[in-house]
Design an enzyme around this catalytic site. Structure first.
Site, PDB file in Angstrom:
ATOM      1  N   ASP A 128       0.815  -1.220   0.000  1.00 53.87           N
ATOM      2  CA  ASP A 128       0.000   0.000   0.000  1.00 53.87           C
ATOM      3  C   ASP A 128       0.845   1.264   0.000  1.00 53.87           C
ATOM      4  O   ASP A 128       0.320   2.341   0.266  1.00 53.87           O
ATOM      5  CB  ASP A 128      -0.979   0.033   1.196  1.00 53.87           C
ATOM      6  CG  ASP A 128      -2.015  -1.058   1.082  1.00 53.87           C
ATOM      7  OD1 ASP A 128      -2.046  -1.757   0.053  1.00 53.87           O
ATOM      8  OD2 ASP A 128      -2.802  -1.229   2.023  1.00 53.87           O
ATOM      9  N   GLU A 129       2.126   1.149  -0.284  1.00 54.71           N
ATOM     10  CA  GLU A 129       2.963   2.350  -0.292  1.00 54.71           C
ATOM     11  C   GLU A 129       3.644   2.534  -1.648  1.00 54.71           C
ATOM     12  O   GLU A 129       4.517   3.368  -1.782  1.00 54.71           O
ATOM     13  CB  GLU A 129       4.033   2.260   0.807  1.00 54.71           C
ATOM     14  CG  GLU A 129       3.505   2.251   2.219  1.00 54.71           C
ATOM     15  CD  GLU A 129       2.959   3.608   2.630  1.00 54.71           C
ATOM     16  OE1 GLU A 129       3.443   4.626   2.139  1.00 54.71           O
ATOM     17  OE2 GLU A 129       2.018   3.629   3.435  1.00 54.71           O
TER      18      GLU A 129
END
Lengths: 293, 293, 293, 293
Positions: free
Chosen positions: D237-238
């Site tokens: 998610d980054e």
């Protein structure tokens, strides 16, 4: 509780009230709900004008054993509101509205409705889908929904095919959705049908009249294309608007990509309009709507 | 009717009611308005849960000679609602809330508020603008609004400058807007001030903590930048959100253009939040808000 | 370097090329820039069709001592591109375009432009603002911009007031912005003026023709209102669109709040259109635009 | 021409060039295309900085009998660009990228991709869909796409099920889409897979870390909820963001309706991100992307 009952809406009724605004309506309706053993779950209202305007109200009420009490509540609504010149509608929300979908060859609006219905997002039953083509038959049936093919009539006179569709719909549905149904509907058909019909069509700022609107929009270099969902009236594409939205486009969009983006915004707008109609959130008034969403 | 009275809101009051949901609230409030000679102009309500939730209601009522009747209505509200565990607020809407604006060097949020106020879009009076810089002094005064310069204190202890600002605000304003005011506000200041404080700050999906958020957002390649208006609590930038919006950006945006687009969305979001607060459309509850807009 | 030079754009030129698409244009232009000692900073291009379409290109190039080299580059562009049937424009971007603003009583579009100009967001100079009213005179002058009052002529013949405006503008400005200028402009005026004119007007889906569009939009219950910025042609409000946007509205909006929201979207759309024009990002072609933004 | 060839893209290649910016790149690439018998159909480029920045370019070129010429063009690209320190990619666009979809129980993102693929909107082939559940098996197969069930492993060690998935994917696909696939993916898996992985997740302003983000968003009263599509990196998610969007919500939204609206924006964002990736419009660079859309 029939098979199609919506469990979480058992014992919930919607009450729509509208008519000439006057002091005391809110209190009268609240008292009516209370004396019928109900409780107001949600309330939206709108007055078109501080004095002498029109009043519109949507209530969701809860009452144990609602089904048995409906006749009494109806009597009370008639006795209380009609002397004030107000009209009203009462509906047991656990009974889904029966929705027919009319389509042609395009599947984007149709499939989005069927998919949302399957997910439980649309509080309706879908007794049938009708199309003047057979392209979408297999898809519709894969959702467990009946598909009926009514070929469109050759020539300007559509009375025979309209009569066939009318025979299928009449008495069997509570409203009809035109999901990119590419046939003109006669005012005679509308009148005989007697239930609301919701349509979706593309929209532009500014509007482009006539054929090939996407080409005209491209020639003028529009930067936004949109869609409008509305109730069908005698003036096709001129009825009360329920919902609209737009999507941004650029000079680099082709006729093809404009139509794809148009399709995306059409299915989104139609789904919202149908949901709101099915939840009794839309009140028609003159040529516009009050939408309590 | 004082100089600052808002003519079209004379004899209009807002009534905010909230507390534990229970049957009959709507009817009780409607009856109360009626027996005090009033008429409900608009009504919004929301229940957080069908059973055992919280109830929130905003009414605008009209009553001839409202000003004289306010004490009686207040008594009636207290007698009627407090035994039900409900809290309430009553306000004569013709008397604009007094709003102070705190700013630093940036003018975009500040000038948008002053310009809307001059156009008659913001139902507030603005007794003063305070800044820790003098950059905006001339602009503020060109709108006929007093500008007061309170330099920020050197070092971590801000108590002296906060005391000076507090002396200016205390008792003179009904709420405070931080229009890109770049000074941390102590919880002691907030507590002593005793009126709501609205702040605006940039927002991203996802969030970027700490300094230089626009640079970090650019490094991550965000496609949207946004702004959030919220009430200030002890946890700076963590208070109840009033309004948010975003604007689309691309890889081609530079740090400069990101900040310009950020400024555009900040001023739009703050103006909406301030308008809604000034019209009594925002109810704080826990760490969130109910916004009847 | 004159007083109004934009420092960070010194030695930067924009090159616009358009005409019939053909193999090799990109290479020819790249070689031309290189042999004139320049470096391509940014490049956008668009072909309307893979074969036989139109080609549009915007280059920003950097060259040390650009000013002295401009005549040679112009000669080279003419020699290289004109035999290919391509037209071109070359401009020293450090010299801001001279923009006149024509306004009437409304201040929202005008002030937004002046405020952005003061912040350094608009790469233009503003030698004058002209209005047929005096309402905005003081505001304009507070920005240090000359304000000139040219009353509108009574009766259908506007030739005298148009001549007066033409005398002010002719030769003094590179483009004109109609910031809610409520006077019809004759095609004779447009032709004599000889520079681009940008207009802003409200837009709806669908369009509402004639007077009182906001009232008609309300009667139809539109859910979005918008604005369109476009170049003015003989067909007023029908010229090539530069930018559009919309804002969401509801049944609860009044004529007043619809107009406020309309004003917000108008000023945003006009500011973007003017910025893009001033940065040579807009190419007119037929009745549409290519916008490299 | 194999069965899966995209007819209208026959003889079209995409060329991606990136690396340190320097004078003359545009000319070099244009000359290269010309001397290989090609014609530039479209060109997008971006420089991160005027001097000393990074250069990114996407070209679509047309050449008769492209397939036979690819080796020569590749040689030329290597000879021309690598000495300049530039990296490049060349791809025959008529050969669709092979895309695997990994899903769990949710169908909204998965079905939207399959449906767009069937409509011809996604220029990919879909050799397989893999899920750790069987809920979506029948739907996937109704699109004529193979469905493979790989149950997730009990316990923290996922190496066995990851190995099973890897055996299915390795060498068979060009990229992988996680369409609400609710299993953590190890960096070991990512490394061994060796092709890009695109993920979709909900996003909020501000972010809410950890479990139950919709509940937390509701408690904070967010007014917008969004979705982010990004490339998966070791930091789940980054990774670099490809596309984002938001939808407006209110205090009246429940956890259920928030999730429905979230699902709508997730499928829209994922579809756009996948389309752009499949059209070679996305260039990864560090932790962000350049998107030529």
């Amino acid at each position: 509780m029939t098979a199609s009952t919506i469990p979480h809406l058992v014992d919930h009724a919607s009450v729509i009230v509208h008519g000439p605004d006057q002091p005391g309506i809110v209190g009268q309706v609240a008292a009516l709900v209370a004396r019928n053993g109900g409780n107001i779950i949600s309330l939206d209202q709108y007055s078109s004008n501080e004095s002498g305007g029109d009043f519109f109200q949507r209530i969701v009420m809860h009452r144990d054993n609602l089904a048995g009490a409906l006749p009494d509540i109806e009597d009370d609504l008639a006795r209380t509101l009609e002397p004030m010149g107000l009209s009203w509608r009462l509906r047991d929300m656990s009974q889904p509205l029966r929705m027919a979908v009319l389509a042609s060859k395009s599947d984007h609006c149709l499939l989005d409705l069927l998919w949302r219905h399957r997910r439980g997002e649309l509080p309706v039953s879908i007794p049938m889908t009708i199309s003047n083509h057979t392209d979408v038959a297999e898809d519709v049936r894969s959702f467990g929904i009946p598909f009926i093919h009514v070929p469109s009539q050759v020539g300007p006179d559509k009375s025979k095919s309209e009569a066939e569709i009318l025979a299928l719909l009449k008495g069997n549905v509570d409203f009809v959705v035109l999901a990119r149904y590419m046939q003109v509907i006669s005012s005679d058909f509308l009148e005989k049908l007697g239930v609301p019909v919701i349509n979706i069509h593309h929209s532009f700022l500014p509007a482009f009249i006539g054929a090939a609107p996407y080409r005209k929009a491209k020639e003028r270099g529009v930067k936004l294309i949109g869609a409008t969902a509305h109730y069908v009236t005698e003036d096709l594409d001129e009825g009360p608007i329920i919902e609209q939205d737009v999507v941004r486009v650029t000079h680099a969009d082709t006729a093809t990509t404009l139509q794809r983006r148009g399709a995306d915004v059409e299915r989104a707008v139609l789904s919202r309009a149908v949901t709101w109609h099915a939840e009794d959130r839309v009140i028609r008034h003159g040529n516009h709507t009050i939408v309590f969403n």
